[in-house]
Design an enzyme around this catalytic site. Sequence first.
Site, PDB file in Angstrom:
ATOM      1  N   ARG A 101     -10.899 -29.000 -34.651  1.00  0.00           N
ATOM      2  CA  ARG A 101     -10.075 -29.795 -33.754  1.00  0.00           C
ATOM      3  C   ARG A 101     -10.461 -31.253 -33.875  1.00  0.00           C
ATOM      4  NH1 ARG A 101      -9.459 -29.158 -27.242  1.00  0.00           N
ATOM      5  NH2 ARG A 101     -11.690 -29.508 -27.246  1.00  0.00           N
ATOM      6  N   THR A 105      -7.279 -36.819 -31.437  1.00  0.00           N
ATOM      7  CA  THR A 105      -5.850 -36.485 -31.315  1.00  0.00           C
ATOM      8  C   THR A 105      -5.665 -35.097 -30.706  1.00  0.00           C
ATOM      9  OG1 THR A 105      -5.759 -35.445 -33.488  1.00  0.00           O
ATOM     10  CG2 THR A 105      -5.357 -37.820 -33.391  1.00  0.00           C
ATOM     11  N   ASP A 197     -17.538 -25.967 -24.733  1.00  0.00           N
ATOM     12  CA  ASP A 197     -17.164 -25.773 -26.135  1.00  0.00           C
ATOM     13  C   ASP A 197     -17.720 -24.428 -26.613  1.00  0.00           C
ATOM     14  OD1 ASP A 197     -17.393 -25.785 -29.053  1.00  0.00           O
ATOM     15  OD2 ASP A 197     -16.635 -27.829 -28.885  1.00  0.00           O
ATOM     16  N   ASP A 200     -19.914 -24.612 -29.843  1.00  0.00           N
ATOM     17  CA  ASP A 200     -21.242 -25.202 -29.602  1.00  0.00           C
ATOM     18  C   ASP A 200     -22.125 -24.249 -28.798  1.00  0.00           C
ATOM     19  OD1 ASP A 200     -20.331 -27.425 -30.888  1.00  0.00           O
ATOM     20  OD2 ASP A 200     -20.311 -28.732 -29.134  1.00  0.00           O
TER      21      ASP A 200
HETATM   22  N1  URA Z   1     -12.149 -25.227 -27.197  1.00  0.00           N
HETATM   23  C1  URA Z   1     -13.297 -24.929 -26.544  1.00  0.00           C
HETATM   24  O1  URA Z   1     -14.267 -24.476 -27.139  1.00  0.00           O
HETATM   25  N2  URA Z   1     -13.336 -25.134 -25.205  1.00  0.00           N
HETATM   26  C2  URA Z   1     -12.295 -25.617 -24.507  1.00  0.00           C
HETATM   27  O2  URA Z   1     -12.393 -25.758 -23.285  1.00  0.00           O
HETATM   28  C3  URA Z   1     -11.111 -25.917 -25.211  1.00  0.00           C
HETATM   29  C4  URA Z   1     -11.054 -25.730 -26.549  1.00  0.00           C
END
Ligand code: URA
Length: 206
Positions: A101, A105, A197, A200
């Site tokens: 991602r 953007t 995330d 992560d």
């Molecule tokens: N991706 C993630 O890992 N967490 C989110 O909250 C949104 C997208």
Amino acid sequence: MTLVVDHPLARARLTTVRDARTDRPTFRDAVRDLTTMLVYEALRDAPVTETPVTTPVADTVGAELTAPPVLVPVLRAGLGMATAAHAQVPGALMGFVGVARDEETLQPTPYMESLPGDLAGRPVFVLDPMLATGGSMAHTIDLLVARGADDVTAVCVVAAPEGIARLGEQHPDVRIVTATIDERLNESGYIVPGLGDAGDRQFGAM
Ligand code: URA
């Protein structure tokens, strides 16, 4: 169609992954357990073929999945769902899609795909813990549809209303199976309350 797996055990594991204090190994274990539950429910109405089986006592009739789903984890975060899903469906074929991602953007940036060439008539389960904007999921489903897929299930731990709406517009036939539908996305594209995330928290911040 969206199925929310609202089971007490799923809610308990969801609490573990939401908790910011949860360490990485515990987080990964909870994602694994949630995946087991989500795939189990996603297959509840799957057709089975009867098969003879001989117990130590007698012959009887058993069952096997008529069409095991092709499993497609979306890298990186979906990798943590792959082994648990595969354990549920040991004979399943597994493909891979890599989508990063762009944090500015919020657009999905594809970097790899490894998928069976012909998916017509085969159920496909896309594994991605977070259905946020729906961009990565929509991109992955585009790749699947280009290979003839017409029976796609998005298996997610947390879904945002925005992601569900996007899939409803772009891929109305796709089924979503999730442990929760959260409130919304924030301005950074994170699901609120969410869990942060998912990549992560499983594998470390890069
Ligand atoms: N991706 C993630 O890992 N967490 C989110 O909250 C949104 C997208």
